[in-house]
Each structure stands twice: as structure tokens, then as C-alpha cells.
Design a protein around this motif. Sequence first.
Motif: not given
Length: 243
Positions: A49-58, A73-78, A80-87
Motif C-alpha cells: 500500500s505504501s508503494t501505491l500511496n507514493v505513486i499517487s503522492h499521498l 510525477i512524484h512531485r505533482l499534487p495528487s 494533477e496525477i488523477v488528471r493525467r489518468g492515474l487513479v
Amino acid sequence: MSEQSTKPLLEVRGVSASYGAIQALSGVSLAVPEGAIVALLGSNGAGKSSTLNVISHLINPTAGEVHFAGEAIHRLPSDEIVRRGLVQVPEGREVFKDMSVRENLELGAFLRRDRAAMADDLDKVFTLFPRLKERAEQRAATLSGGEQQMLAIGRALMSRPRLIMFDEPSMGLSPLLVEQIFEAIQRLNREQGLTILLVEQDVRLALTVASHAYILENGEISLQGASAQLMNDPAVRRAYLGV
């Protein structure tokens, strides 16, 4: 499974993360090719879960990078990551229980402005999960655990993602509902070409639907390979398949 590219849509490169003094991840690297289902496996507390939360920038990585569609994307807010198509569909479903099924689904599209297409996508969710259509005006709190999982997936789909990360989608569900949820996941990959990163406690099931898998132990990747290969690996069979 849909036809997949060898080019990674998602790349995690040497990521480390911690919770205070506790090291959660150490140099984790993985790749998810476009059009693939890739599984991330391991025991409780391994860092999945920590890996997924890093990817989502949580949570913030302390080292390493995350790239999606060729962009860091690791510096983008969450959002913006969703806006790019990763949920991400989080563990425990986390639907908005005081809102209706329809309101939950509409909230999944809050970053979108294409209202006509949103109505189209709502119909697609109701086609994938007819039970949600039957309960569209009910409060999410009145749904069963399986129906709430369907709702969490439907809400993610409303953002029109390119890649969905599932965190323990079978947790707490009956075998029949697990079968329905995983059939839906496979259909999304096969029919819509969605790329999927799957964290799942049922290792045998995950290896059955994924083409490739990574195994985490104590925050580090200990093993990776084609799912068929890992299914026959003696260490995997002893540790995770009860053989």
C-alpha cells in the motif's frame, strides 16, 4: 487480457519512503507496460500500500522517482496525477457513505468538464455493474461490501483513467463477489485496454489474472517475473500458495 505494449506506462525508479523513523520502502523499482495487468504481492506490512500511496503522492518519497507516460510525477499534487489518468481504488473501499450511489460516481468525475461524455461513462459503469444502476439513488451506506467495492471501482472509472491501481479489491468479500469483481477487472483490461497495477492478498488469484508480478518483502522487491514462472517457483509456492 488486452494487447499490451512493451513500453512502460508507469515506472517506479528506486523509490524509498518512511513513516517517521520507520522505513517503509527501500529502493523499490517496478514497471507496468501499457495494456498490462501487473501484480504487486507480499505479506501484510511488506510495503504494498505504501508503494501505491507514493505513486499517487499521498505520501512523499524520500528517494527515487515515479514516471507516468514518460513524465516525472512524484512531485505533482495528487489531483494533477488523477488528471493525467492515474487513479487508485483504495483498500477498504472508502466510499462517501452519506451520499447516493449516483453522487459518488459523479464525484469521480469532478475534474472533468465534458458533461455529455460523463453521462456516457455513467452508463458504462451501470452496464459493468448493473447492481449500481438498481441502487443509484440509495445512500452508499446501505450497500453491501461487494456493492461498495463496485462503487469504488465505478467512481475511479468516471475520471477516465489510463491506469488504475487496485489495493486489495477482494478483501472482506465472499468468493462469489470476488469472482465478480475480478471478472470486471479483467473486462476493463480486455475490452477497454485499461492498464492495471494490482495489489492483492490472494496470491494465486493475482498470478492467474496478471501477466507479470513483483514480490515485496520488508519494503524491498525480493522477486519478480512472469506470473506463470512465479506460480511454479518453489519459494513462492511455499510462502504464498500453501504448497
